[in-house]
Scaffold this motif. Structure first.
Motif, PDB file in Angstrom:
ATOM      1  N   ILE A   5       6.397  -1.873  26.682  1.00 45.88           N
ATOM      2  CA  ILE A   5       7.762  -1.710  27.178  1.00 45.88           C
ATOM      3  C   ILE A   5       7.773  -1.692  28.703  1.00 45.88           C
ATOM      4  CG2 ILE A   5       9.706  -0.095  27.307  1.00 45.88           C
ATOM      5  CD1 ILE A   5       9.011   0.681  24.393  1.00 45.88           C
ATOM      6  N   CYS A   6       6.869  -0.931  29.290  1.00 46.42           N
ATOM      7  CA  CYS A   6       6.830  -0.843  30.755  1.00 46.42           C
ATOM      8  C   CYS A   6       6.414  -2.170  31.389  1.00 46.42           C
ATOM      9  CB  CYS A   6       5.905   0.281  31.184  1.00 46.42           C
ATOM     10  SG  CYS A   6       6.602   1.903  30.826  1.00 46.42           S
ATOM     11  N   LEU A   7       5.523  -2.915  30.734  1.00 47.86           N
ATOM     12  CA  LEU A   7       5.153  -4.228  31.254  1.00 47.86           C
ATOM     13  C   LEU A   7       6.330  -5.194  31.214  1.00 47.86           C
ATOM     14  CD1 LEU A   7       1.560  -4.766  29.834  1.00 47.86           C
ATOM     15  CD2 LEU A   7       2.222  -4.482  32.212  1.00 47.86           C
ATOM     16  N   LEU A   8       7.103  -5.150  30.140  1.00 46.20           N
ATOM     17  CA  LEU A   8       8.290  -5.999  30.060  1.00 46.20           C
ATOM     18  C   LEU A   8       9.311  -5.648  31.148  1.00 46.20           C
ATOM     19  CD1 LEU A   8       8.792  -6.271  26.203  1.00 46.20           C
ATOM     20  CD2 LEU A   8       8.121  -8.087  27.782  1.00 46.20           C
ATOM     21  N   ILE A   9       9.516  -4.351  31.351  1.00 43.26           N
ATOM     22  CA  ILE A   9      10.433  -3.913  32.405  1.00 43.26           C
ATOM     23  C   ILE A   9       9.936  -4.387  33.770  1.00 43.26           C
ATOM     24  CG2 ILE A   9      11.329  -1.892  33.648  1.00 43.26           C
ATOM     25  CD1 ILE A   9      11.339  -0.439  30.910  1.00 43.26           C
ATOM     26  N   SER A  10       8.646  -4.217  34.022  1.00 39.41           N
ATOM     27  CA  SER A  10       8.075  -4.627  35.306  1.00 39.41           C
ATOM     28  C   SER A  10       8.156  -6.130  35.509  1.00 39.41           C
ATOM     29  CB  SER A  10       6.622  -4.166  35.405  1.00 39.41           C
ATOM     30  OG  SER A  10       6.560  -2.770  35.420  1.00 39.41           O
ATOM     31  N   CYS A  11       7.888  -6.902  34.471  1.00 40.74           N
ATOM     32  CA  CYS A  11       7.984  -8.358  34.581  1.00 40.74           C
ATOM     33  C   CYS A  11       9.416  -8.783  34.892  1.00 40.74           C
ATOM     34  CB  CYS A  11       7.508  -9.020  33.294  1.00 40.74           C
ATOM     35  SG  CYS A  11       5.733  -8.974  33.071  1.00 40.74           S
ATOM     36  N   TYR A  12      10.373  -8.176  34.216  1.00 43.75           N
ATOM     37  CA  TYR A  12      11.768  -8.524  34.440  1.00 43.75           C
ATOM     38  C   TYR A  12      12.215  -8.167  35.860  1.00 43.75           C
ATOM     39  CZ  TYR A  12      16.826  -8.548  34.195  1.00 43.75           C
ATOM     40  OH  TYR A  12      18.150  -8.780  34.451  1.00 43.75           O
ATOM     41  N   THR A  13      11.935  -6.943  36.281  1.00 40.34           N
ATOM     42  CA  THR A  13      12.387  -6.537  37.613  1.00 40.34           C
ATOM     43  C   THR A  13      11.662  -7.318  38.715  1.00 40.34           C
ATOM     44  OG1 THR A  13      10.857  -4.658  37.685  1.00 40.34           O
ATOM     45  CG2 THR A  13      13.099  -4.231  36.888  1.00 40.34           C
ATOM     46  N   ASP A  14      10.399  -7.661  38.495  1.00 40.30           N
ATOM     47  CA  ASP A  14       9.667  -8.457  39.475  1.00 40.30           C
ATOM     48  C   ASP A  14      10.257  -9.859  39.551  1.00 40.30           C
ATOM     49  OD1 ASP A  14       7.728  -9.059  41.379  1.00 40.30           O
ATOM     50  OD2 ASP A  14       6.295  -9.715  39.866  1.00 40.30           O
ATOM     51  N   GLY A  18      12.171  -9.106  42.582  1.00 40.60           N
ATOM     52  CA  GLY A  18      10.970  -9.148  43.421  1.00 40.60           C
ATOM     53  C   GLY A  18      10.371  -7.780  43.671  1.00 40.60           C
ATOM     54  N   LYS A  19      10.634  -6.821  42.775  1.00 43.75           N
ATOM     55  CA  LYS A  19      10.138  -5.455  42.944  1.00 43.75           C
ATOM     56  C   LYS A  19       9.562  -4.936  41.628  1.00 43.75           C
ATOM     57  CE  LYS A  19      13.406  -4.147  46.503  1.00 43.75           C
ATOM     58  NZ  LYS A  19      14.329  -3.142  46.977  1.00 43.75           N
ATOM     59  N   ILE A  20       8.525  -4.111  41.755  1.00 47.90           N
ATOM     60  CA  ILE A  20       7.993  -3.349  40.629  1.00 47.90           C
ATOM     61  C   ILE A  20       8.194  -1.889  41.003  1.00 47.90           C
ATOM     62  CG2 ILE A  20       5.969  -2.791  39.246  1.00 47.90           C
ATOM     63  CD1 ILE A  20       4.889  -5.580  39.965  1.00 47.90           C
ATOM     64  N   TYR A  21       9.017  -1.206  40.267  1.00 47.48           N
ATOM     65  CA  TYR A  21       9.444   0.129  40.657  1.00 47.48           C
ATOM     66  C   TYR A  21       8.396   1.189  40.328  1.00 47.48           C
ATOM     67  CZ  TYR A  21      13.965  -2.022  41.357  1.00 47.48           C
ATOM     68  OH  TYR A  21      14.979  -2.824  41.809  1.00 47.48           O
ATOM     69  N   ASN A  22       8.308   2.185  41.221  1.00 42.97           N
ATOM     70  CA  ASN A  22       7.363   3.283  41.029  1.00 42.97           C
ATOM     71  C   ASN A  22       7.716   4.137  39.820  1.00 42.97           C
ATOM     72  OD1 ASN A  22       5.866   2.524  43.259  1.00 42.97           O
ATOM     73  ND2 ASN A  22       7.006   3.838  44.647  1.00 42.97           N
ATOM     74  N   VAL A  24       8.368   3.169  37.075  1.00 42.65           N
ATOM     75  CA  VAL A  24       7.734   2.559  35.904  1.00 42.65           C
ATOM     76  C   VAL A  24       6.222   2.760  35.959  1.00 42.65           C
ATOM     77  CG1 VAL A  24       7.335   0.393  34.677  1.00 42.65           C
ATOM     78  CG2 VAL A  24       9.556   0.835  35.695  1.00 42.65           C
ATOM     79  N   THR A  25       5.625   2.587  37.130  1.00 43.09           N
ATOM     80  CA  THR A  25       4.167   2.590  37.210  1.00 43.09           C
ATOM     81  C   THR A  25       3.546   3.990  37.219  1.00 43.09           C
ATOM     82  OG1 THR A  25       4.307   2.391  39.616  1.00 43.09           O
ATOM     83  CG2 THR A  25       4.048   0.371  38.361  1.00 43.09           C
TER      84      THR A  25
END
Length: 75
Positions: A5-14, A18-22, A24-25
């Motif tokens: 789930i977090c990888l999907l969120i990160s891929c979408y937001t990136d 153009g950002k990967i939010y803290n 999430v990580t």
């Protein structure tokens, strides 16, 4: 499941912003530490902590501008 789930969120937001939010990580780092602590041997925990340390150092280098990366690339 949490990782997917977090990888999907990160891929979408990136892709979209153009950002990967803290937000999430950082929870994933804590969840990984909890998982390794509960389910593994002591040596695995030490390797995990060493990996976190290497990631932090790489992130600091990226943020300081010593590399041609942004902080999202370091994540």
């Amino acid at each position: 499941m949490l990782l997917c789930i977090c990888l999907l969120i990160s891929c979408y937001t990136d892709w979209k912003y153009g950002k990967i939010y803290n937000w999430v990580t950082f929870p994933l780092v804590v969840a990984g530490l909890a998982f390794v602590t509960i389910n593994s041997e002591k040596i695995t925990l030490l390797l995990y902590m060493r990996s976190i340390g290497a990631g932090v150092i790489f992130s600091l280098l990226a943020v300081a501008g010593m590399c041609n990366f942004g902080a999202g690339d370091a994540k």
